[in-house]
Design a protein around this motif. Structure first.
Motif, PDB file in Angstrom:
ATOM      1  N   VAL A 120       0.852  -1.195   0.000  1.00 34.34           N
ATOM      2  CA  VAL A 120       0.000   0.000   0.000  1.00 34.34           C
ATOM      3  C   VAL A 120       0.886   1.243   0.000  1.00 34.34           C
ATOM      4  O   VAL A 120       1.873   1.312   0.747  1.00 34.34           O
ATOM      5  CB  VAL A 120      -0.938   0.015   1.225  1.00 34.34           C
ATOM      6  N   TYR A 141      -1.261  -1.011  -4.137  1.00 32.66           N
ATOM      7  CA  TYR A 141      -2.610  -0.492  -3.907  1.00 32.66           C
ATOM      8  C   TYR A 141      -2.449   0.979  -3.554  1.00 32.66           C
ATOM      9  O   TYR A 141      -1.694   1.331  -2.637  1.00 32.66           O
ATOM     10  CB  TYR A 141      -3.324  -1.226  -2.768  1.00 32.66           C
ATOM     11  N   ALA A 143      -3.603   4.140  -1.947  1.00 34.92           N
ATOM     12  CA  ALA A 143      -4.536   4.632  -0.930  1.00 34.92           C
ATOM     13  C   ALA A 143      -5.047   6.007  -1.322  1.00 34.92           C
ATOM     14  O   ALA A 143      -4.266   6.876  -1.717  1.00 34.92           O
ATOM     15  CB  ALA A 143      -3.844   4.689   0.432  1.00 34.92           C
ATOM     16  N   VAL A 158      -9.097   2.445   2.624  1.00 36.87           N
ATOM     17  CA  VAL A 158      -8.487   1.189   2.165  1.00 36.87           C
ATOM     18  C   VAL A 158      -9.332   0.032   2.679  1.00 36.87           C
ATOM     19  O   VAL A 158      -9.506  -0.122   3.892  1.00 36.87           O
ATOM     20  CB  VAL A 158      -7.033   1.050   2.676  1.00 36.87           C
ATOM     21  N   THR A 166      -1.900  -7.184   2.686  1.00 40.42           N
ATOM     22  CA  THR A 166      -0.795  -6.221   2.644  1.00 40.42           C
ATOM     23  C   THR A 166       0.425  -6.749   3.392  1.00 40.42           C
ATOM     24  O   THR A 166       0.315  -7.260   4.503  1.00 40.42           O
ATOM     25  CB  THR A 166      -1.244  -4.874   3.241  1.00 40.42           C
ATOM     26  N   LEU A 169       3.607  -1.272   3.931  1.00 40.53           N
ATOM     27  CA  LEU A 169       2.922   0.015   3.773  1.00 40.53           C
ATOM     28  C   LEU A 169       3.968   1.110   3.709  1.00 40.53           C
ATOM     29  O   LEU A 169       4.838   1.209   4.577  1.00 40.53           O
ATOM     30  CB  LEU A 169       1.987   0.276   4.961  1.00 40.53           C
TER      31      LEU A 169
END
Length: 400
Positions: A120, A141, A143, A158, A166, A169
């Motif tokens: 993320v 991904y 956010a 999210v 995940t 991050l």
């Protein structure tokens, strides 16, 4: 060839070169670039001298973990800056700039054999996050961000099923391009999510020392300590001398945090060949040990933002950032220009370079959060930045 290389998108500055192909900048104006976030203040003389003093060490291979004096310089700075106590032997590691470290750390953390491996990252974002993710065999991904909150990330946006898969991050605070700083409440939320799902947090803090409003920005390790997470579980912070000390060519920074992750990262770097040059280590020790030059650097940025922001605010949607050296400005709707058109026409008419915001973000569900904005890096001198602002104000305020 690695088939994942085909997944990489052109870097923003390559896209900028393509955008400007065929454009003849105004010959009536000297060129001013606000496009690239490359510090252009003078490198302090004492750092240059320390680099020269370290040349005697070139006859030996450097240790990947760095000399003890260098690691002590890291922990000493963390103590002075954030009031943190870290073990110099196990919780810090030198890196050749935060960009290199962010990329290689991703390769260390991601397990592509796990179904749906996901990383993320914020959107807009620093493109290394995306490239590192793709080459590690994971899927990014993006956010969502909230324009009304200075493009702060909407972590609640999210989905839970994304958090479940995940592995890593990316957090950037102060943020690029907006300069937004994450408050303690957001860190608390992310730590709770990390505990629930087991993912690692990589905190990119390369702009932490460029601030000019109130208190210094909150760091990820500092947030963890305030919340009683003194082992910095699943957290590694990345910082660099490039912006702080005006030495982007030195390629020097360090990572700090969870000793378990630092140990794994050291193993990766031993094979990766990530040892820092002895001369760079000597210069880095000198730089981390001095704050006077950092304060002088901040003062120059303060002057630029103080003078430039009011000029631009007359014609653009722009405000002083929490930190960092960027202005994240909205293109006036009345101009009838996209952010890319704005950048092209500004160069053609006034010889000023800015970066289209859409190049720093990805379209998600039909929306690119960087569209209709431009990023301006106030890295040139005070007078040059002010001249650029005046030209942009004339360009944006001209009747159409």
């Amino acid at each position: 060839m690695n088939p994942r290389l085909s997944l990489l998108q052109p870097y923003p500055f390559e896209r900028l070169r393509q955008l400007f192909a065929g454009v003849t900048p105004s010959p009536d104006h000297a060129p001013i670039s606000l496009g690239i976030g490359e510090p252009r203040h003078a490198t302090p003389a004492f750092i240059q001298q320390a680099l020269c003093d370290g040349l005697d060490g070139l006859a030996s291979y450097p240790s990947t973990s760095g000399e003890p004096a260098l690691r002590q310089a890291f922990t000493g700075w963390l103590q002075r800056r954030y009031r943190l106590t870290l073990d110099a032997a196990t919780q810090v590691l030198p890196v050749n700039g935060s960009r290199e470290a962010l990329f290689s750390f991703t390769q260390t953390v991601v397990d592509p054999s796990r179904a749906g491996a996901t990383v993320v990252c914020p959107n807009p974002f620093y493109q290394i996050y995306e490239g590192a993710t793709l080459l590690a065999g994971a899927q990014p991904y993006y956010a969502p961000s909230v324009p009304a909150r200075n493009f702060a990330v909407d972590w609640d946006g999210v989905p839970e099923e994304v958090w479940r898969r995940t592995q890593l991050l990316f957090v950037c605070s102060p943020g690029n391009p907006t300069g937004a700083v994450m408050p303690l409440s957001e860190w608390e939320k992310l730590f709770a999510l990390s505990d629930r799902h087991g993912f690692v947090i990589a905190s990119d803090e390369c702009y932490s020392e460029i601030y000019f409003q109130g208190e210094p920005p909150l760091g990820g390790l500092e947030a963890a300590a305030r919340l009683g997470r003194h082992d910095f579980r699943n957290l590694v912070a990345f910082t660099s001398l490039s912006k702080r000390s005006n030495v982007p060519g030195l390629r020097s920074g360090f990572v700090a945090g969870d000793a378990r992750l630092i140990q794994a990262f050291l193993l990766y770097r031993t094979y990766h060949g990530g040892a820092m040059s002895p001369a760079v280590q000597t210069a880095s020790i000198a730089a981390w040990g001095d704050e006077a030059h950092v304060q002088a650097n901040r003062e120059l940025y303060r002057q630029k933002f103080e003078q430039v922001t009011p000029v631009l605010a007359q014609v653009l949607d722009v405000r002083l950032p929490d930190a960092g050296f960027y202005l994240w400005a909205g293109v006036p709707e009345a101009m009838g220009l996209s952010d890319t058109d704005f950048a092209r026409e500004l160069l053609a008419q006034y010889n000023v370079t800015v970066l289209p915001g859409s190049y720093l973000a990805r379209e998600v569900q039909g929306q690119n959060p960087g569209a209709q904005r431009v990023r301006m890096a106030l890295v040139a001198g005070v007078d040059e930045c002010l001249e650029a602002a005046r030209r942009i104000a004339r360009f944006a305020g001209a009747p159409r």
